[in-house]
Design an enzyme around this catalytic site. Structure first.
Site, mmCIF file in Angstrom:
data_model
loop_
_atom_site.group_PDB
_atom_site.id
_atom_site.type_symbol
_atom_site.label_atom_id
_atom_site.label_comp_id
_atom_site.label_asym_id
_atom_site.label_seq_id
_atom_site.Cartn_x
_atom_site.Cartn_y
_atom_site.Cartn_z
ATOM 1 N N ARG A 148 -1.998 -9.822 9.561
ATOM 2 C CA ARG A 148 -1.397 -9.493 8.270
ATOM 3 C C ARG A 148 0.065 -9.132 8.474
ATOM 4 O O ARG A 148 0.419 -8.484 9.439
ATOM 5 C CB ARG A 148 -2.096 -8.300 7.587
ATOM 6 C CG ARG A 148 -3.381 -7.872 8.164
ATOM 7 C CD ARG A 148 -4.070 -6.735 7.439
ATOM 8 N NE ARG A 148 -3.643 -6.482 6.108
ATOM 9 C CZ ARG A 148 -4.437 -6.517 5.049
ATOM 10 N NH1 ARG A 148 -5.706 -6.802 5.187
ATOM 11 N NH2 ARG A 148 -3.958 -6.241 3.861
ATOM 12 N N ALA A 192 -10.213 -0.710 -2.399
ATOM 13 C CA ALA A 192 -9.423 0.375 -2.966
ATOM 14 C C ALA A 192 -9.909 0.710 -4.383
ATOM 15 O O ALA A 192 -9.980 1.882 -4.776
ATOM 16 C CB ALA A 192 -7.947 -0.009 -2.977
ATOM 17 N N ASP A 207 -13.897 4.676 1.531
ATOM 18 C CA ASP A 207 -14.296 3.972 2.760
ATOM 19 C C ASP A 207 -15.201 4.814 3.652
ATOM 20 O O ASP A 207 -15.948 4.255 4.462
ATOM 21 C CB ASP A 207 -13.048 3.577 3.572
ATOM 22 C CG ASP A 207 -12.338 2.365 3.001
ATOM 23 O OD1 ASP A 207 -12.804 1.822 1.988
ATOM 24 O OD2 ASP A 207 -11.307 1.969 3.583
ATOM 25 N N ARG A 246 0.818 -1.212 0.000
ATOM 26 C CA ARG A 246 0.000 0.000 0.000
ATOM 27 C C ARG A 246 0.856 1.269 0.000
ATOM 28 O O ARG A 246 0.578 2.201 -0.743
ATOM 29 C CB ARG A 246 -0.915 -0.015 1.221
ATOM 30 C CG ARG A 246 -1.824 1.207 1.324
ATOM 31 C CD ARG A 246 -2.754 1.051 2.525
ATOM 32 N NE ARG A 246 -3.702 2.158 2.627
ATOM 33 C CZ ARG A 246 -3.490 3.258 3.339
ATOM 34 N NH1 ARG A 246 -2.353 3.412 3.991
ATOM 35 N NH2 ARG A 246 -4.409 4.203 3.389
HETATM 36 C C1 FAD Z 1 -3.263 3.155 7.805
HETATM 37 C C2 FAD Z 1 -4.049 2.360 6.808
HETATM 38 C C3 FAD Z 1 -3.516 1.168 6.311
HETATM 39 C C4 FAD Z 1 -4.229 0.408 5.394
HETATM 40 N N1 FAD Z 1 -3.661 -0.736 4.919
HETATM 41 C C5 FAD Z 1 -4.320 -1.473 3.995
HETATM 42 C C6 FAD Z 1 -3.742 -2.648 3.472
HETATM 43 O O1 FAD Z 1 -2.646 -3.026 3.817
HETATM 44 N N2 FAD Z 1 -4.435 -3.369 2.568
HETATM 45 C C7 FAD Z 1 -5.675 -2.972 2.135
HETATM 46 O O2 FAD Z 1 -6.258 -3.648 1.286
HETATM 47 N N3 FAD Z 1 -6.251 -1.860 2.608
HETATM 48 C C8 FAD Z 1 -5.606 -1.096 3.528
HETATM 49 N N4 FAD Z 1 -6.190 0.041 4.024
HETATM 50 C C9 FAD Z 1 -7.521 0.410 3.563
HETATM 51 C C10 FAD Z 1 -7.464 0.966 2.162
HETATM 52 O O3 FAD Z 1 -6.461 1.933 2.045
HETATM 53 C C11 FAD Z 1 -8.809 1.529 1.843
HETATM 54 O O4 FAD Z 1 -9.786 0.525 2.028
HETATM 55 C C12 FAD Z 1 -8.969 1.967 0.414
HETATM 56 O O5 FAD Z 1 -7.778 2.289 -0.202
HETATM 57 C C13 FAD Z 1 -9.938 3.133 0.319
HETATM 58 O O6 FAD Z 1 -9.246 4.269 0.695
HETATM 59 P P1 FAD Z 1 -9.857 5.646 1.084
HETATM 60 O O7 FAD Z 1 -9.142 6.668 0.276
HETATM 61 O O8 FAD Z 1 -11.328 5.651 1.023
HETATM 62 O O9 FAD Z 1 -9.509 5.760 2.626
HETATM 63 P P2 FAD Z 1 -8.136 5.642 3.424
HETATM 64 O O10 FAD Z 1 -7.106 4.895 2.691
HETATM 65 O O11 FAD Z 1 -8.502 5.195 4.779
HETATM 66 O O12 FAD Z 1 -7.631 7.161 3.495
HETATM 67 C C14 FAD Z 1 -8.267 8.155 4.276
HETATM 68 C C15 FAD Z 1 -7.304 9.296 4.464
HETATM 69 O O13 FAD Z 1 -7.982 10.394 5.077
HETATM 70 C C16 FAD Z 1 -7.156 10.979 6.067
HETATM 71 N N5 FAD Z 1 -8.033 11.665 7.017
HETATM 72 C C17 FAD Z 1 -8.902 11.098 7.876
HETATM 73 N N6 FAD Z 1 -9.560 12.057 8.584
HETATM 74 C C18 FAD Z 1 -9.097 13.248 8.135
HETATM 75 C C19 FAD Z 1 -9.398 14.602 8.469
HETATM 76 N N7 FAD Z 1 -10.320 14.918 9.377
HETATM 77 N N8 FAD Z 1 -8.738 15.572 7.807
HETATM 78 C C20 FAD Z 1 -7.821 15.280 6.847
HETATM 79 N N9 FAD Z 1 -7.488 14.005 6.511
HETATM 80 C C21 FAD Z 1 -8.125 13.004 7.129
HETATM 81 C C22 FAD Z 1 -6.418 9.776 6.637
HETATM 82 O O14 FAD Z 1 -5.240 10.147 7.304
HETATM 83 C C23 FAD Z 1 -6.148 8.952 5.382
HETATM 84 O O15 FAD Z 1 -4.953 9.321 4.749
HETATM 85 C C24 FAD Z 1 -5.517 0.836 4.947
HETATM 86 C C25 FAD Z 1 -6.047 2.036 5.435
HETATM 87 C C26 FAD Z 1 -5.338 2.810 6.347
HETATM 88 C C27 FAD Z 1 -5.919 4.111 6.837
#
Ligand code: FAD
Ligand code: NAG
Ligand code: NAG
Length: 426
Positions: free
Chosen positions: A187, A320, A307, A109
């Site tokens: 994991r 993702a 998410d 990731r």
């Molecule tokens: C630390 C972490 C590790 C992960 N590892 C894996 C993995 O190994 N394998 C896998 O399949 N999926 C993993 N996931 C989940 C995966 O990244 C998500 O399911 C997918 O990519 C959808 O991503 P997203 O952009 O909706 O949310 P996310 O990837 O969760 O990103 C959300 C972002 O919003 C930021 N954020 C949150 N609140 C605020 C706020 N108030 N102000 C500003 N920024 C904010 C967070 O810091 C984060 O960077 C992980 C998620 C996280 C947070």
């Protein structure tokens, strides 16, 4: 197409995960002003293996230079070998039948994230680190966020703030608590040094080719993948766990605990787990959430993406990918609507995405149950039954073309039915 007004649309995006980054890149491509707020102070991203199906692989490939950077860090095996918990070979799943659907990307990731992040900067996204959004607001004509006590105003806010979304509470008007899914995952992402030392596991670290093996047992599955010329290994062990839910990725895991989840399994499975260095193991509880009644705010200027709107179980292998599809679709809707019609774009985004996401989310449960609830006498006689279902409606899908195709009819249907709400029971 859209408006001819001189001022570009101003889009505020919250969260630099794959959902937020994709939305930001796609909005820049369409000429919008984009500010991306990320709460973390540095780009450093946690995590281990993450999978992108061909439906999102095509998004990466549409970004110049990105595919070339992803290829060397991603996993490339010829197939996935399924074995029983006592290490009997069941069958091999290959991906030849879906070659025409496009390319998949599976890798670390953090490493994949860095490539996307750099691309976002190249296309001119203004990324602001250390900017944790404290509040959201909207009026009939604008929407904004409060960051470090400063009010920042735009035409629209796309909130990709992840499973613990603050925006979700604003959009819904109440806090939506997660539920336990009854499962958890150990994991790990590790160098293969430990595997190489043991004759029973050394073959996994093959510099010539990546390997992918899944051991299946009642209510547990253990998937192991090697990559990067035999130097890196990722494994995930999904098992029953009724512990209290916490939406966190950071809980450390322990080798002895992981082995306890599969006490009577073949020695090779224990050997792989024992080869895991301390600190490389994470214990992650899988949470569930009922489908939200809506992803968009009352005045239709704040939309949840990724998410924040819809967590996925890993067994759907689509979390993702769907977050990226959200970002692409939102950008297309905003482009076609133009600055004067942002609320219409936001409603169209929700209506286009909702049923597809819901159907894809459900595959996480059906895939998991196909493995965990399998009758092993039946499986031994019908080894093919454990293969992952590969649905062309999920994977052979171009969300950008789809959004362009259905935008007008979606807007017309919403004009005809101003009270339309997503059907959460479909
Ligand atoms: C630390 C972490 C590790 C992960 N590892 C894996 C993995 O190994 N394998 C896998 O399949 N999926 C993993 N996931 C989940 C995966 O990244 C998500 O399911 C997918 O990519 C959808 O991503 P997203 O952009 O909706 O949310 P996310 O990837 O969760 O990103 C959300 C972002 O919003 C930021 N954020 C949150 N609140 C605020 C706020 N108030 N102000 C500003 N920024 C904010 C967070 O810091 C984060 O960077 C992980 C998620 C996280 C947070
Ligand atoms: C959508 O509608 C707009 C005007 O409302 C029109 O200009 C455009 O050609 C239509 N696009 C498609 C694909 O039908
Ligand atoms: C907004 C925010 O602070 N997000 C995350 C930053 O990274 C840590 C892990 O290093 C997460 O726990 C935070 O949620």
């Amino acid at each position: 197409m859209g408006s001819m007004s001189a001022e570009p649309l101003k889009v505020l995006i919250v969260g630099a995960g794959f959902g937020g980054l994709t939305a930001a890149i796609e909005c820049r491509k369409k000429g919008f002003d984009v500010i991306l707020f990320e709460g973390n102070k540095s780009r450093r991203q946690l995590g281990d293996i993450i999978s992108f199906g061909s439906n999102s692989g095509r998004i990466f490939r549409s970004w110049p230079g990105v595919e070339e950077k992803l290829d060397p860090i991603c996993h490339h095996s010829d197939g996935l070998d399924f074995r029983t918990y006592d290490d009997e070979f069941l069958c091999r799943q290959t991906w030849g039948a879906e070659a025409d659907w496009g390319k998949r990307f599976n890798g670390h990731r953090g490493e994949i994230h860095e490539v996307c992040w750099n691309h976002a900067i190249e296309v001119g996204v203004d990324i602001r680190l250390g900017c944790k959004v404290q509040e959201y607001f909207e009026t009939e004509t604008e929407a904004g966020v409060v960051v470090n006590d400063e009010r920042i105003v735009g035409d629209v806010v796309l909130a990709g703030d992840g499973v613990r979304s603050l925006a979700r509470t604003i959009v819904l008007g109440f806090e939506d608590k997660p539920k336990s899914s009854g499962y958890a995952v150990y994991r790990a992402w590790m160098p293969t040094d430990g595997l190489k030392k043991n004759p029973s596991t050394a073959w996994l670290a093959n510099p010539e080719k990546d390997l992918h093996v899944g051991w299946l047992g009642p209510d547990v599955h253990f998937l192991v993948a090697t990559l990067q010329k035999g130097t890196a290994c990722s494994w995930v062990l999904t098992h029953k766990d009724e512990a209290d839910v916490e939406e966190s990725w950071s809980a450390p895991g322990y080798v002895d605990e992981a082995i306890k989840a599969i006490p009577d399994w073949a020695p090779i499975c224990h050997d792989i787990i024992r080869a895991t260095p301390e600190g490389a193991l994470v214990d992650w509880k899988l949470v569930f959430r009922d489908p939200l009644p809506t992803w968009i705010s009352p005045k239709r200027r704040i939309a949840l993406i990724g998410d924040a709107a819809h967590p996925f179980l890993p067994t759907s292998i689509q979390g993702a990918s769907q977050s990226m599809e959200d970002g692409v679709t939102a950008a297309v809707c905003l482009e076609l609507a133009g600055k004067e019609n942002v609320p219409e774009a936001i409603r169209a985004y929700e209506k286009i995405r909702y049923p597809r996401v819901l159907a894809t989310q459900r595959t996480g449960v059906t895939n998991r149950d196909a493995w965990h609830k399998a009758d092993f006498d039946y499986v031994r006689k019908n080894p093919e039954s454990v293969k992952l279902p590969r649905m062309d409606w999920v994977l052979n899908f171009d969300c950008e073309t789809h959004a362009y195709d259905v935008y007008n009819e979606t807007v017309e249907s919403l004009r005809a039915d101003p009270n339309w709400k997503p059907d959460t029971t479909l």
